[in-house]
Design a protein around this motif. Sequence first.
Motif, PDB file in Angstrom:
ATOM      1  N   ILE A  61       0.844  -1.207   0.000  1.00  0.00           N
ATOM      2  CA  ILE A  61       0.000   0.000   0.000  1.00  0.00           C
ATOM      3  C   ILE A  61       0.883   1.263   0.000  1.00  0.00           C
ATOM      4  O   ILE A  61       0.668   2.187  -0.782  1.00  0.00           O
ATOM      5  N   MET A  62       1.891   1.293   0.864  1.00  0.00           N
ATOM      6  CA  MET A  62       2.759   2.470   0.984  1.00  0.00           C
ATOM      7  C   MET A  62       3.910   2.416  -0.016  1.00  0.00           C
ATOM      8  O   MET A  62       4.152   3.380  -0.758  1.00  0.00           O
ATOM      9  N   ASN A  98       9.202  -7.126  -5.150  1.00  0.00           N
ATOM     10  CA  ASN A  98       8.135  -7.401  -4.183  1.00  0.00           C
ATOM     11  C   ASN A  98       7.890  -8.905  -4.141  1.00  0.00           C
ATOM     12  O   ASN A  98       7.957  -9.575  -5.173  1.00  0.00           O
ATOM     13  N   THR A 105       5.172 -10.627  -3.762  1.00  0.00           N
ATOM     14  CA  THR A 105       4.118 -10.925  -4.737  1.00  0.00           C
ATOM     15  C   THR A 105       4.457 -10.130  -5.992  1.00  0.00           C
ATOM     16  O   THR A 105       4.325  -8.898  -6.029  1.00  0.00           O
ATOM     17  N   LYS A 154       2.827  -6.887  -7.968  1.00  0.00           N
ATOM     18  CA  LYS A 154       2.899  -5.490  -7.502  1.00  0.00           C
ATOM     19  C   LYS A 154       4.153  -4.799  -8.034  1.00  0.00           C
ATOM     20  O   LYS A 154       4.145  -3.593  -8.264  1.00  0.00           O
ATOM     21  N   ARG A 158      -6.546   1.197   4.571  1.00  0.00           N
ATOM     22  CA  ARG A 158      -5.523   2.199   4.240  1.00  0.00           C
ATOM     23  C   ARG A 158      -4.332   1.909   5.142  1.00  0.00           C
ATOM     24  O   ARG A 158      -3.204   1.872   4.711  1.00  0.00           O
ATOM     25  N   LYS A 180       0.409  -4.779  15.087  1.00  0.00           N
ATOM     26  CA  LYS A 180       1.864  -5.027  15.141  1.00  0.00           C
ATOM     27  C   LYS A 180       2.552  -3.860  15.840  1.00  0.00           C
ATOM     28  O   LYS A 180       3.392  -4.041  16.726  1.00  0.00           O
TER      29      LYS A 180
HETATM   30  P1  NAP Z   1       1.170  -3.750   3.034  1.00  0.00           P
HETATM   31  O1  NAP Z   1       0.435  -3.194   1.889  1.00  0.00           O
HETATM   32  O2  NAP Z   1       0.622  -4.912   3.765  1.00  0.00           O
HETATM   33  O3  NAP Z   1       2.662  -4.100   2.526  1.00  0.00           O
HETATM   34  C1  NAP Z   1       3.510  -4.941   3.224  1.00  0.00           C
HETATM   35  C2  NAP Z   1       4.705  -5.276   2.348  1.00  0.00           C
HETATM   36  O4  NAP Z   1       5.567  -6.185   3.060  1.00  0.00           O
HETATM   37  C3  NAP Z   1       4.322  -5.966   1.043  1.00  0.00           C
HETATM   38  O5  NAP Z   1       5.231  -5.581   0.036  1.00  0.00           O
HETATM   39  C4  NAP Z   1       4.515  -7.439   1.418  1.00  0.00           C
HETATM   40  O6  NAP Z   1       4.704  -8.283   0.304  1.00  0.00           O
HETATM   41  C5  NAP Z   1       5.775  -7.345   2.238  1.00  0.00           C
HETATM   42  N1  NAP Z   1       5.984  -8.519   3.075  1.00  0.00           N
HETATM   43  C6  NAP Z   1       5.239  -8.923   4.143  1.00  0.00           C
HETATM   44  N2  NAP Z   1       5.758 -10.050   4.666  1.00  0.00           N
HETATM   45  C7  NAP Z   1       6.841 -10.364   3.913  1.00  0.00           C
HETATM   46  C8  NAP Z   1       7.791 -11.413   3.961  1.00  0.00           C
HETATM   47  N3  NAP Z   1       7.747 -12.375   4.907  1.00  0.00           N
HETATM   48  N4  NAP Z   1       8.775 -11.430   3.024  1.00  0.00           N
HETATM   49  C9  NAP Z   1       8.840 -10.462   2.081  1.00  0.00           C
HETATM   50  N5  NAP Z   1       7.973  -9.428   1.990  1.00  0.00           N
HETATM   51  C10 NAP Z   1       6.983  -9.389   2.903  1.00  0.00           C
HETATM   52  O7  NAP Z   1       1.430  -2.635   4.137  1.00  0.00           O
HETATM   53  P2  NAP Z   1       1.835  -1.092   4.030  1.00  0.00           P
HETATM   54  O8  NAP Z   1       0.701  -0.301   4.544  1.00  0.00           O
HETATM   55  O9  NAP Z   1       2.444  -0.781   2.717  1.00  0.00           O
HETATM   56  O10 NAP Z   1       2.943  -1.050   5.208  1.00  0.00           O
HETATM   57  C11 NAP Z   1       4.355  -1.176   4.985  1.00  0.00           C
HETATM   58  C12 NAP Z   1       5.057  -0.635   6.244  1.00  0.00           C
HETATM   59  O11 NAP Z   1       4.736   0.758   6.395  1.00  0.00           O
HETATM   60  C13 NAP Z   1       4.616  -1.301   7.550  1.00  0.00           C
HETATM   61  O12 NAP Z   1       5.723  -1.425   8.418  1.00  0.00           O
HETATM   62  C14 NAP Z   1       3.580  -0.320   8.112  1.00  0.00           C
HETATM   63  O13 NAP Z   1       3.461  -0.445   9.504  1.00  0.00           O
HETATM   64  C15 NAP Z   1       4.186   1.000   7.676  1.00  0.00           C
HETATM   65  N6  NAP Z   1       3.259   2.148   7.531  1.00  0.00           N
HETATM   66  C16 NAP Z   1       2.019   2.002   6.948  1.00  0.00           C
HETATM   67  C17 NAP Z   1       1.189   3.117   6.813  1.00  0.00           C
HETATM   68  C18 NAP Z   1      -0.190   3.030   6.202  1.00  0.00           C
HETATM   69  O14 NAP Z   1      -0.979   3.980   6.377  1.00  0.00           O
HETATM   70  N7  NAP Z   1      -0.555   1.979   5.482  1.00  0.00           N
HETATM   71  C19 NAP Z   1       1.628   4.382   7.237  1.00  0.00           C
HETATM   72  C20 NAP Z   1       2.910   4.500   7.783  1.00  0.00           C
HETATM   73  C21 NAP Z   1       3.727   3.374   7.920  1.00  0.00           C
HETATM   74  P3  NAP Z   1       3.402  -8.939  -0.442  1.00  0.00           P
HETATM   75  O15 NAP Z   1       2.901  -7.875  -1.374  1.00  0.00           O
HETATM   76  O16 NAP Z   1       3.947 -10.127  -1.127  1.00  0.00           O
HETATM   77  O17 NAP Z   1       2.405  -9.289   0.642  1.00  0.00           O
END
Ligand code: NAP
Length: 294
Positions: free
Chosen positions: A12-13, A32, A34, A37, A229, A237
Motif C-alpha cells: 500500500i505504501m 516485491n 508478490t 505489484k 488504508r 503489530k
Molecule cells: P502492506 O500493503 O501490507 O505491505 C507490506 C509489504 O511487506 C508488502 O510488500 C509485502 O509483500 C511485504 N511482506 C510482508 N511479509 C513479507 C515477507 N515475509 N517477506 C517479504 N515481503 C513481505 O502494508 P503497508 O501499509 O504498505 O505497510 C508497509 C510498512 O509501512 C509497515 O511497516 C507499516 O506499519 C508502515 N506504515 C504504513 C502506513 C499506512 O498507512 N498503510 C503508514 C505509515 C507506515 P506482499 O505484497 O507479497 O504481501
Amino acid sequence: MTRTAAFIGLGIMGGRMARNVLKAGYALRAYNRTAAKAEALRPLGATIAATPCEAARDADAVITMVADPAALAAVLEGPDGAMAGCRPGVLVIDMSTVDPGTSQAMAARALALGLRYLEAPVMGGVSAAEQGTLTIMVGGTAEDFAAAKPLLGTMGKKVLHAGPMGHASVLKLSANLVAALIVTAMNEGLILATKAGLDPALVAEVLAERAPLIERAAPRVLAGDFAARFPLKLSHKDVRLALATGRSLGVPLSALETVAELQTAALAKGLGDQDQIATIQVLEDIAGVRVRTR
Ligand code: NAP
C-alpha cells in the motif's frame, strides 16, 4: 550521488513511494514478494528483480518498506537477501515500522558487511505517500542522514534526523500509539452516543473537533468503508511493538494494553486485513447497534 535505488516492498505504501522516487529521475530496481505489484512499476521505467539480492545489485541505495521485523529479515538477510547483493559502502534505508532493537540489530549486521544503514519510518497515510508529503523520521549517523536526504526528499516533505539508531523507531511507535488510542477513543465515543439514540452524523461532526484523525476517519465509519488504508493487523503489530518497547524501558502503557485487547478481539473476528478503524465492529456487535449514516 545516489542515482540508482533499489526499492523492496511495494505494498500500500511502498508502491506509492517508489513511484515518487521514479518520478524524481532515479533509476529504480524494484522487488516485491508478490511479483504482480512490482510488475505494475515496469511501464513506468523500473527494472524488476526476481530477488532482493538482485534488486540491490548496482544500486547506490537500497530502500525497504515491508510489513514487520520478520519481513525485514526475510528481504535483507540470507543468500537471496538484499545485503548479499550490495556493493561495499551502499546505504541501506529501512522505512518499515519496526522496533528499535530490530533497527539496531540490522544496522550492526549491515555494518559488519561493510554497508551503511539508516532506519527511516514514515508518518502520514496513503495520500501522503502518493503525494510525496510524508514525514520521515531518520535514525543513524548525521553523515548517512545527509547522504540520504535528497533521496528521502522525493517521498517526504519533512525529513527529520531523530537521533542515533533506534530513536526514529521509538518516535514512530510513539506516534502510532497515539493514533491507535485516538481511533479507539473515537470508536467508543461513536458507539456510546449512537446506542443512546443520537444521530451518528451529528456525533461524528462534534468528535471531529477533537482531532484531525477523527475528522478523516469518522466519515469512513459512517459509510461502512473499512477498506484498508492502514491495515488493522499492522496497527496491532505497532501496538505490540510499542508495548514491548515500553516493557523493556520500564514504562507502563496501560491505556495501550486495552487497545491491544480490543484489536485482538477484532483480529479473532477476521478483521485483520480491514482498516484499523474496523475495531468498531466489535463494539457494534456488543452494543447491538450500527454506527452508520441514517
Ligand atoms: P502492506 O500493503 O501490507 O505491505 C507490506 C509489504 O511487506 C508488502 O510488500 C509485502 O509483500 C511485504 N511482506 C510482508 N511479509 C513479507 C515477507 N515475509 N517477506 C517479504 N515481503 C513481505 O502494508 P503497508 O501499509 O504498505 O505497510 C508497509 C510498512 O509501512 C509497515 O511497516 C507499516 O506499519 C508502515 N506504515 C504504513 C502506513 C499506512 O498507512 N498503510 C503508514 C505509515 C507506515 P506482499 O505484497 O507479497 O504481501
